[in-house]
Design a protein around this motif. Structure first.
Motif, PDB file in Angstrom:
ATOM      1  N   LEU A 247     -20.524   1.380  -3.365  1.00  0.00           N
ATOM      2  CA  LEU A 247     -21.103   1.451  -2.033  1.00  0.00           C
ATOM      3  C   LEU A 247     -20.015   1.356  -0.970  1.00  0.00           C
ATOM      4  CD1 LEU A 247     -23.463   1.477  -0.058  1.00  0.00           C
ATOM      5  CD2 LEU A 247     -23.742  -0.984  -0.456  1.00  0.00           C
ATOM      6  N   VAL A 248     -19.051   0.469  -1.167  1.00  0.00           N
ATOM      7  CA  VAL A 248     -17.950   0.328  -0.208  1.00  0.00           C
ATOM      8  C   VAL A 248     -17.152   1.627  -0.121  1.00  0.00           C
ATOM      9  CG1 VAL A 248     -15.726  -0.825   0.175  1.00  0.00           C
ATOM     10  CG2 VAL A 248     -17.765  -2.181  -0.387  1.00  0.00           C
ATOM     11  N   SER A 249     -16.884   2.246  -1.252  1.00  0.00           N
ATOM     12  CA  SER A 249     -16.154   3.525  -1.248  1.00  0.00           C
ATOM     13  C   SER A 249     -16.922   4.606  -0.506  1.00  0.00           C
ATOM     14  CB  SER A 249     -15.874   3.971  -2.697  1.00  0.00           C
ATOM     15  OG  SER A 249     -15.032   3.048  -3.341  1.00  0.00           O
ATOM     16  N   ASP A 250     -18.240   4.615  -0.688  1.00  0.00           N
ATOM     17  CA  ASP A 250     -19.065   5.612  -0.006  1.00  0.00           C
ATOM     18  C   ASP A 250     -19.056   5.375   1.508  1.00  0.00           C
ATOM     19  OD1 ASP A 250     -20.659   7.820   0.163  1.00  0.00           O
ATOM     20  OD2 ASP A 250     -22.518   6.784  -0.403  1.00  0.00           O
TER      21      ASP A 250
ATOM     22  N   SER B 144     -15.459 -13.398  -1.220  1.00  0.00           N
ATOM     23  CA  SER B 144     -16.525 -14.159  -1.879  1.00  0.00           C
ATOM     24  C   SER B 144     -17.782 -13.330  -2.100  1.00  0.00           C
ATOM     25  CB  SER B 144     -16.858 -15.404  -1.055  1.00  0.00           C
ATOM     26  OG  SER B 144     -17.537 -15.054   0.143  1.00  0.00           O
ATOM     27  N   LEU B 145     -17.986 -12.308  -1.270  1.00  0.00           N
ATOM     28  CA  LEU B 145     -19.205 -11.491  -1.378  1.00  0.00           C
ATOM     29  C   LEU B 145     -18.975 -10.172  -2.112  1.00  0.00           C
ATOM     30  CD1 LEU B 145     -20.800 -12.017   2.165  1.00  0.00           C
ATOM     31  CD2 LEU B 145     -21.220 -13.280   0.051  1.00  0.00           C
ATOM     32  N   SER B 146     -17.733  -9.911  -2.478  1.00  0.00           N
ATOM     33  CA  SER B 146     -17.440  -8.674  -3.202  1.00  0.00           C
ATOM     34  C   SER B 146     -17.850  -8.819  -4.667  1.00  0.00           C
ATOM     35  CB  SER B 146     -15.946  -8.346  -3.125  1.00  0.00           C
ATOM     36  OG  SER B 146     -15.566  -8.095  -1.794  1.00  0.00           O
ATOM     37  N   SER B 147     -18.255  -7.710  -5.244  1.00  0.00           N
ATOM     38  CA  SER B 147     -18.635  -7.694  -6.662  1.00  0.00           C
ATOM     39  C   SER B 147     -18.377  -6.304  -7.212  1.00  0.00           C
ATOM     40  CB  SER B 147     -20.110  -8.061  -6.825  1.00  0.00           C
ATOM     41  OG  SER B 147     -20.926  -7.045  -6.246  1.00  0.00           O
TER      42      SER B 147
ATOM     43  N   THR C 118     -20.083  -6.172   4.226  1.00  0.00           N
ATOM     44  CA  THR C 118     -20.218  -7.625   4.381  1.00  0.00           C
ATOM     45  C   THR C 118     -21.088  -7.975   5.586  1.00  0.00           C
ATOM     46  OG1 THR C 118     -18.004  -7.915   3.419  1.00  0.00           O
ATOM     47  CG2 THR C 118     -18.946  -9.802   4.593  1.00  0.00           C
ATOM     48  N   LEU C 119     -20.920  -7.237   6.679  1.00  0.00           N
ATOM     49  CA  LEU C 119     -21.747  -7.479   7.869  1.00  0.00           C
ATOM     50  C   LEU C 119     -23.223  -7.347   7.528  1.00  0.00           C
ATOM     51  CD1 LEU C 119     -21.890  -7.848  11.022  1.00  0.00           C
ATOM     52  CD2 LEU C 119     -22.009  -5.351  11.122  1.00  0.00           C
TER      53      LEU C 119
END
Length: 456
Positions: free
Chosen positions: A355-358, A346-349, A387-388
């Motif tokens: 940023l997640v990959s980094d 739900s919080l992914s975009s 997410t945290l």
């Protein structure tokens, strides 16, 4: 030594009747001594479909806990209570699903009696045989009613005897003692003889009725019910509302290689500081806070399907017996993993992917391996860390009010700050030893905790 059994019924029986008489009614059962605290947990992974609680310990040892019986119900086990401790607990928990049987249960249920001393008695025990040395107050009530109906005593005399008996410790309730208030107005020895000749053992009568009821239920037991999760079984319990940790760790056993070892003995030997647990423990801390904070923020989350690793058919009875992992543990972890996946989704975009990959790249460079202990349960990755921090910012929980940059470095710094501060600071329980224990229960590798790794 762990006794293997194919029986589906467990009976906790003491002085209410002899085992021989009980087996003549219900031979297809395993018989245990009177239940104490932890007795139900101790058999929770042994494959029983029905528990018949008759006798239990009242004095000198903690009594069987209500939440053990709720736990059994939630694991899909039918629970029947009668005659003694079983009647008392059934009256307290019949609205939750415990089935009560017999007159004593009905008295407790209806409030006609309310003290555990009503069914307590002093007895001798030797090799499973129990010789009563005192009179249970419930039996006395029943037999005084019979005596009054036969005009052996009147209503006032009945009340005086009961008041006197009630004032005595249950261990001192001998027939000649409880009848002593009437010594000057009637033939006490004659009344005592009549009671001994014409009286009934109400506890035994209820016991036999419960055993016959259980025997009649065998053929009608349907398929096992799926585990039921109650509010107190959530992984994210606030401090002071965690119901099971101490009792369960001490009572639920891993039964392997002919031995039964309480789970607490494993947690005592967990090397919490072992670097191989670093990634797993941080991932579990992330999961704990992500789910808790999402619920506190009242986010509308659609949980993902239960992940394959938490499907109950992966953990057969042999696995659960060997590790102490229970059906409730499995159901709870599956639910929480699915909820975490729902929150992350739900919080992914598209904007967060880079940023997640980094974060993933920096985790790998820092040696946070996805293959360490507990990785199959959950492993530390960029989605968890992102997410945290996203939820923490929404709650206003930040180590530095000026730190607001959306960078991998800031997200990882946030993770370390949260982990080192400790989840208790944020209102959640988190015990690293029990988290590590779960990883080894899941993989059926408890021997690793004891340092008994087989040579490869």
């Amino acid at each position: 030594m762990v006794v293997e059994t194919n029986n589906e019924i467990a009976v906790f029986l003491g002085p209410s009747c002899s085992i021989e008489e009980a087996k003549s009614i219900l031979p297809e059962a395993d018989y245990f001594p009177p239940a104490a605290r932890g007795s139900i947990y101790g058999i929770i992974n042994d494959g029983y479909r029905m528990i018949v609680l008759l006798d239990g310990l009242f004095y000198g040892q903690y009594s069987v806990w209500h939440k053990e019986l709720l736990f059994a119900l939630d694991c899909g086990i039918e629970v029947i209570g009668a005659t003694s401790m079983g009647a008392l607990r059934a009256a307290e928990l019949d609205c939750e699903g415990v089935t009560g049987v017999g007159q004593i249960y009905q008295w407790f249920r209806d409030g006609e009696i309310d003290g555990d001393d009503e069914v307590a008695l002093l007895h001798q025990s030797s090799e499973g045989a129990y010789a009563p040395l005192s009179i249970p107050l419930a039996n006395l009530r029943w037999n005084l009613r019979l005596a009054r109906r036969e005009c052996m005593i009147d209503e006032q005399q009945e009340a005086r005897i009961l008041d006197h008996a009630k004032a005595l410790c249950f261990q001192d309730r001998m027939m000649e003692v409880v009848l002593s208030p009437l010594a000057k107005e009637l033939d006490v020895s004659g009344l005592q003889k009549w009671l001994e000749t014409h009286g009934e053992d109400l506890k035994k009568r209820d016991c036999l009725e419960a055993l016959r009821f259980a025997a009649s239920r065998i053929a009608t037991l349907g398929p096992a019910q799926p585990p039921r999760l109650r509010a107190y079984e959530t992984v994210h319990t606030l401090i002071g509302i965690e119901y099971f940790t101490h009792e369960r760790l001490n009572a639920i056993c891993a039964k392997r290689q002919g031995k039964a070892m309480p789970l607490s003995q494993y947690t005592e030997r967990v090397a919490v500081g072992d670097p191989s647990y670093r990634s797993y423990l941080r991932a579990r801390a992330c999961q704990r806070l992500i789910n808790g904070w999402a619920r506190e923020l009242h986010l509308e989350i659609t949980p993902a399907p239960i992940l394959p690793q938490w499907l109950p058919n992966r953990f057969d009875l042999a696995h659960r017996r060997a590790t102490g992992l229970t059906l409730i543990d499995i159901a709870r972890e599956g639910r929480e993993a699915a909820f975490t996946a729902g929150v992350i989704g739900s919080l992914s975009s598209p904007a967060s992917r880079s940023l997640v990959s980094d974060i993933d790249r920096q985790l790998a460079e820092a040696g946070f391996s996805a293959w360490g202990a507990g990785a199959e349960i959950t492993h530390l990755d960029g989605r968890l860390v992102y997410t945290l921090r996203r939820l923490g910012r929404e709650k206003g929980i930040l180590p530095d009010e000026n730190e607001d940059a959306d960078t991998a470095e800031a997200a990882l710094h946030y993770l370390e700050w949260v982990y080192r501060t400790g989840l208790q600071h944020f209102g959640y329980t988190f015990d690293a030893a029990t988290e590590i224990l779960l990883a080894h229960q899941f993989a059926d590798r408890l021997d690793d905790i004891l340092g008994l790794r087989a040579a490869s």
